[in-house]
Design an enzyme around this catalytic site. Structure first.
Site, PDB file in Angstrom:
ATOM      1  N   HIS A   1     -15.593   5.628   4.834  1.00 50.95           N
ATOM      2  CA  HIS A   1     -14.945   4.526   3.874  1.00 50.95           C
ATOM      3  C   HIS A   1     -15.619   3.213   4.118  1.00 50.95           C
ATOM      4  O   HIS A   1     -15.347   2.121   3.627  1.00 50.95           O
ATOM      5  CB  HIS A   1     -13.507   4.496   4.150  1.00 50.95           C
ATOM      6  CG  HIS A   1     -12.515   5.403   3.859  1.00 50.95           C
ATOM      7  ND1 HIS A   1     -12.115   5.811   2.293  1.00 50.95           N
ATOM      8  CD2 HIS A   1     -12.098   6.409   4.693  1.00 50.95           C
ATOM      9  CE1 HIS A   1     -11.595   6.734   2.538  1.00 50.95           C
ATOM     10  NE2 HIS A   1     -11.447   7.220   3.721  1.00 50.95           N
TER      11      HIS A   1
ATOM     12  N   TYR B   1      -4.081  15.136  -2.995  1.00 44.44           N
ATOM     13  CA  TYR B   1      -4.349  16.679  -3.720  1.00 44.44           C
ATOM     14  C   TYR B   1      -3.392  16.850  -4.616  1.00 44.44           C
ATOM     15  O   TYR B   1      -2.452  17.915  -4.476  1.00 44.44           O
ATOM     16  CB  TYR B   1      -4.645  17.770  -2.510  1.00 44.44           C
ATOM     17  CG  TYR B   1      -5.730  17.671  -1.558  1.00 44.44           C
ATOM     18  CD1 TYR B   1      -7.026  17.611  -2.285  1.00 44.44           C
ATOM     19  CD2 TYR B   1      -5.397  17.555  -0.364  1.00 44.44           C
ATOM     20  CE1 TYR B   1      -8.072  17.330  -1.431  1.00 44.44           C
ATOM     21  CE2 TYR B   1      -6.795  17.379   0.444  1.00 44.44           C
ATOM     22  CZ  TYR B   1      -7.890  17.192  -0.202  1.00 44.44           C
ATOM     23  OH  TYR B   1      -8.994  17.154   0.719  1.00 44.44           O
TER      24      TYR B   1
ATOM     25  N   HIS C   1       0.833  -1.245   0.040  1.00 47.12           N
ATOM     26  CA  HIS C   1       0.098  -0.114   0.013  1.00 47.12           C
ATOM     27  C   HIS C   1       0.752   1.292   0.049  1.00 47.12           C
ATOM     28  O   HIS C   1       1.769   1.346   0.667  1.00 47.12           O
ATOM     29  CB  HIS C   1      -0.997   0.164   1.144  1.00 47.12           C
ATOM     30  CG  HIS C   1      -1.898   1.230   1.281  1.00 47.12           C
ATOM     31  ND1 HIS C   1      -2.691   1.559   0.299  1.00 47.12           N
ATOM     32  CD2 HIS C   1      -2.091   2.105   2.154  1.00 47.12           C
ATOM     33  CE1 HIS C   1      -3.372   2.736   0.693  1.00 47.12           C
ATOM     34  NE2 HIS C   1      -2.906   2.954   1.866  1.00 47.12           N
TER      35      HIS C   1
ATOM     36  N   ARG D   1     -16.182  20.822   4.100  1.00 48.67           N
ATOM     37  CA  ARG D   1     -15.187  19.861   3.907  1.00 48.67           C
ATOM     38  C   ARG D   1     -14.320  19.496   5.052  1.00 48.67           C
ATOM     39  O   ARG D   1     -13.690  20.367   5.516  1.00 48.67           O
ATOM     40  CB  ARG D   1     -14.393  20.446   2.673  1.00 48.67           C
ATOM     41  CG  ARG D   1     -13.160  19.497   2.344  1.00 48.67           C
ATOM     42  CD  ARG D   1     -13.767  18.135   1.638  1.00 48.67           C
ATOM     43  NE  ARG D   1     -12.638  17.182   1.563  1.00 48.67           N
ATOM     44  CZ  ARG D   1     -12.480  16.074   2.078  1.00 48.67           C
ATOM     45  NH1 ARG D   1     -13.239  15.874   3.117  1.00 48.67           N
ATOM     46  NH2 ARG D   1     -11.447  15.272   1.647  1.00 48.67           N
TER      47      ARG D   1
ATOM     48  N   CYS E   1     -12.976  23.202  -3.213  1.00 47.22           N
ATOM     49  CA  CYS E   1     -12.479  22.092  -2.987  1.00 47.22           C
ATOM     50  C   CYS E   1     -11.673  21.469  -4.142  1.00 47.22           C
ATOM     51  O   CYS E   1     -12.325  21.510  -5.378  1.00 47.22           O
ATOM     52  CB  CYS E   1     -13.461  21.031  -2.399  1.00 47.22           C
ATOM     53  SG  CYS E   1     -12.867  19.175  -2.166  1.00 47.22           S
TER      54      CYS E   1
END
Length: 575
Positions: free
Chosen positions: A151, A411, A127, A226, A273
C-alpha cells in the site's frame, strides 16, 4: 487525488483533553479537527464523505488489515533525525508509556511513527475496518508498514501528518531503533522473472497472457501468485493440521498422516482470483485493489486427501449438518499481530462426495511450491481463489462463517451505485462460486497483423464457477456485430491430440476450456475489435460491458473481453 484543506502547520496539533475525547465523534459528516499552530483554538472544517473514504481507502483493499503504508523517501524528508525533531518542534513530548495508554476509542487511539506521536482516533472511528486498525493502537506503525508495503503511496505520510500531536521522547525512540524489525518477506521464495508483478510485498503476480493458452496445465512457476501476507516457512516434519468442531473431539494430523491414512485423489481444477480483470473496472472508475490483468487465473492438477475423508475421520456424521453450516480454514501465514489468513466454505460443499474438495499436498505431480501453500493447502474446485486457503493449519466445522477479515469485509460484490460512503459489507454474501468467464490471450491488445496473412488466430481461455461446464465461446472480429464459434479443447490430452475424452460429470467441470479461432481477415478492415464471450451449460453468459457490473472492490469482472488489432497493409499494395 485527495483535496485536503490545510491550516498553516499541518503537523502542529494540540494534545487532546479527556473532555474533547467525548465529543461523540462527529465524523459521520466527515468533520476533522484542525488547529492553527499549537494554540487551543479549534476550528472545524467539513470534509465531504469522498474525502474520508478516500482516506479510509488507504487502509482498504486487498489484504487491508493495517495498511499504514508510509513512503520511505517522504518520511526521510519529514523526519530526518529524531534529535532535530525534538529540539526544533514545540510539540509536546510523550513517553511510550503514555502512548500505550491510548488503545481504544474511549481513551483515544495513539500510534508512533519515526519518533512522532499521532492521534488517529477520528480516523479509526470513520474507517469501516476500524477494529483491525486498533491492533496497532499504543504502539509503532513500522512493523505494519513493513508488512503492508503493497500500500505504499506518496500521500499517506502527508495524511498521517495531519494527526500528529507530539513526539516520542528520545530514550524511547532509541529503544525502538534497537529492536529492528526484520523484513518479514526476506524468506519469500524466488519467482520466475517472466511474471508481471502487481505487488512485491506481499507478492502478487500474473504470467503473460499468451503463456496461459500454450498449455492446458499451467506450470507452477507460471501459475498466478496471490499472497495476502508473507510466505511462511513450514517444516514438513513438524507440520500439524488440527481439525476441530466435531463431536469426536479435535484431530491432529501430520503431513505423513495425510499421505498414509487417506486415499490420494487428484483433481484438475482452475483457480481464479476474485479480482481477475480488475484493470478493466479501473478504466471505468477507480476501485480498491491490485490492478490485475486477465491472467489472475490458472489451471493445475492437484493431489491430496479428500476433505470429506478427513472430516469423517474426525467424527463427521450426517446429523452434524443439523447444526453446522460452514467449514472454516485458517492458514499459517500471519501478520505482525499474529492474525492469520482465514476463509470458509459451506459444509455442504466440504462434505459432499461430489464436491471434490482436497487437502492438497501436490501440484502437477510434485510437492506444492512454497508460493502455493507448501506443505498443505485447501483446493475447493469451482470456488473463488480466496477460499482456497494456503499453508493450512486449522480446520473448524462451525455453525458460523469464518470471522476473518477476508471473509467478512472483503471479496464481496455490490451494486455499481454503492460507494465507500454507503457500503455495508455485512449486507452482501461472501463470494463463493464465480460467474462465467473468458478472455483473449492472443493477439494482445494493440497488436499488428499483416494483410498478407489473410487470417488471424485468436486464442483464449473460458471457465465457469460451481462446476458448470463451458459449452460455447463466441468470437467476433467487428466488436460484436457478427460472430463465429470457437473450437474448444477440454483436457491436456485433447489439447495435444485429436482424440476427445468424455465430458466431465454434470456439476463437476472444475477445469477451464482453452479455445481457438482461425478467422479470415475482413477485406477492408484497418482495425479489428476482437471480442469473446463464453456460455456455460446453465446458459449463463457474460455481460457485454463493464459499467453495469462495476463495483467498488473491482471483483467479479467478467464482461466481454475486447482487444484492438491493427491490420497492416502489404508494402506492394501501399505502393
Amino acid at each position: 487525488m485527495l483535496l485536503l484543506r490545510r491550516c498553516h502547520s499541518l503537523t502542529r496539533f494540540a494534545p487532546l483533553t479527556s473532555q474533547s475525547r467525548h465529543r461523540a465523534f462527529p465524523v459521520a459528516s466527515g468533520a476533522v479537527r484542525l488547529c492553527s499552530g499549537t494554540s487551543d483554538d479549534q476550528r472545524w472544517y467539513q470534509r465531504g464523505p469522498h474525502w474520508k473514504h478516500a482516506l479510509a481507502g488507504v487502509l482498504a483493499g486487498t489484504g487491508a488489515v493495517l495498511a499504514y503504508s508510509l513512503h520511505r523517501h517522504k518520511a526521510e524528508r519529514v523526519d530526518t533525525t529524531v534529535q532535530t525533531v525534538e529540539t526544533s518542534s514545540s510539540l509536546p513530548i510523550f513517553s511510550q508509556e503514555e502512548v500505550t495508554k491510548h488503545r481504544s476509542l474511549e481513551d483515544g487511539v495513539w500510534v508512533t511513527y519515526k519518533g512522532g506521536v499521532y492521534d488517529i482516533t477520528d480516523f479509526v472511528a470513520m474507517h469501516p475496518g476500524g477494529e483491525k486498525i486498533l491492533l496497532a493502537a499504543g504502539g509503532a506503525l513500522e512493523p505494519f508498514w513493513s508488512l503492508y508495503a503493497v500500500h505504499s503511496q506518496e500521500h499517506v505520510l502527508e495524511i498521517l501528518s495531519e494527526y500528529k500531536i507530539g513526539n516520542l521522547n528520545l530514550e524511547d525512540v532509541k529503544k525502538q531503533q534497537a529492536v529492528k524489525s526484520s523484513d518479514p518477506y526476506s524468506s519469500d521464495p524466488e519467482r520466475h522473472p517472466v511474471l508481471h508483478v502487481n505487488s512485491l510485498k506481499p507478492f502478487n503476480a500474473e504470467p503473460p497472457p499468451e503463456i496461459l493458452s500454450d498449455s492446458y496445465i499451467t506450470p507452477a512457476p507460471f501459475f498466478f501468485k496471490r499472497n495476502h501476507l508473507p510466505v511462511p516457512r513450514v517444516d514438513p516434519a513438524s507440520y500439524r493440521l488440527r481439525v476441530e468442531g466435531l463431536p469426536g473431539g479435535a484431530l491432529t494430523l501430520s503431513l505423513q498422516d495425510l499421505k498414509s491414512r487417506f486415499p490420494k485423489h487428484t483433481v484438475t481444477a482452475t483457480l481464479q482470483c476474485a479480482g481477475n480483470r480488475r484493470s478493466e473496472m479501473n478504466k471505468v472508475k477507480q476501485v480498491k485493489g491490485l490492478n490485475w490483468g486477465i491472467a489472475a487465473i490458472s489451471n493445475a492438477t492437484w493431489g491430496g486427501a479428500r476433505l470429506r475423508d478427513v472430516l469423517q475421520a474426525a467424527g463427521y456424521e450426517p446429523d452434524v449438518a443439523r447444526w453446522a453450516r460452514h467449514v472454516q480454514f485458517e492458514g499459517l501465514d500471519k501478520d505482525a499481530t499474529g492474525t492469520t489468513y482465514g476463509a470458509s466454505i459451506p459444509l455442504s460443499k466440504a462434505a459432499s462426495e461430489e464436491g471434490d474438495v482436497l487437502l492438497a499436498y501436490e501440484m502437477n505431480g510434485e510437492d506444492l511450491p512454497a508460493d502455493h501453500g507448501f506443505p498443505v493447502r485447501v483446493v475447493v474446485p469451482g470456488t473463488v481463489g480466496a477460499r482456497n486457503v494456503k499453508w493450512l493449519g486449522k480446520i473448524v466445522v462451525s455453525a458460523e462463517e469464518s470471522g476473518s477479515h477476508w471473509q467478512q469485509n472483503d471479496y464481496k460484490g455490490f451494486s455499481p451505485g454503492t460507494d465507500w460512503d454507503t457500503v455495508d459489507f455485512k449486507s452482501a454474501p461472501a463470494i463463493q462460486e464465480l460467474p462465467v468467464q473468458s478472455a483473449i490471450t492472443t493477439p494482445a491488445d494493440g497488436a499488428v497483423v499483416d494483410r498478407g496473412s489473410e487470417t488471424v488466430t485468436v486464442k483464449g481461455y473460458a471457465w465457469s464457477g460451481g462446476g458448470r461446464e463451458v459449452v460455447r465461446v463466441d468470437v467476433s472480429l467487428d466488436g460484436g456485430k457478427t460472430w463465429q464459434v470457437a473450437e474448444l479443447t477440454g483436457s491436456e490430452k485433447e489439447h495435444s491430440s485429436s482424440s476427445s475424452p468424455p465430458p466431465p460429470p454434470p456439476g463437476r467441470a472444475w477445469a477451464w476450456k482453452l479455445w481457438q479461432v482461425e478467422a479470415p481477415l475482413p477485406p477492408d478492415a484497418q482495425e479489428l475489435q476482437i471480442v469473446c464471450k463464453a456460455v456455460d451449460n446453465s446458459y449463463n453468459m457474460q455481460p457485454d460491458s463493464v459499467a453495469p457490473i462495476w463495483n467498488l472492490r473491482g471483483v467479479l469482472s467478467n464482461a466481454w473481453h475486447r482487444v484492438r488489432v491493427t491490420v497492416r497493409e502489404d508494402e506492394e499494395d501501399e505502393a
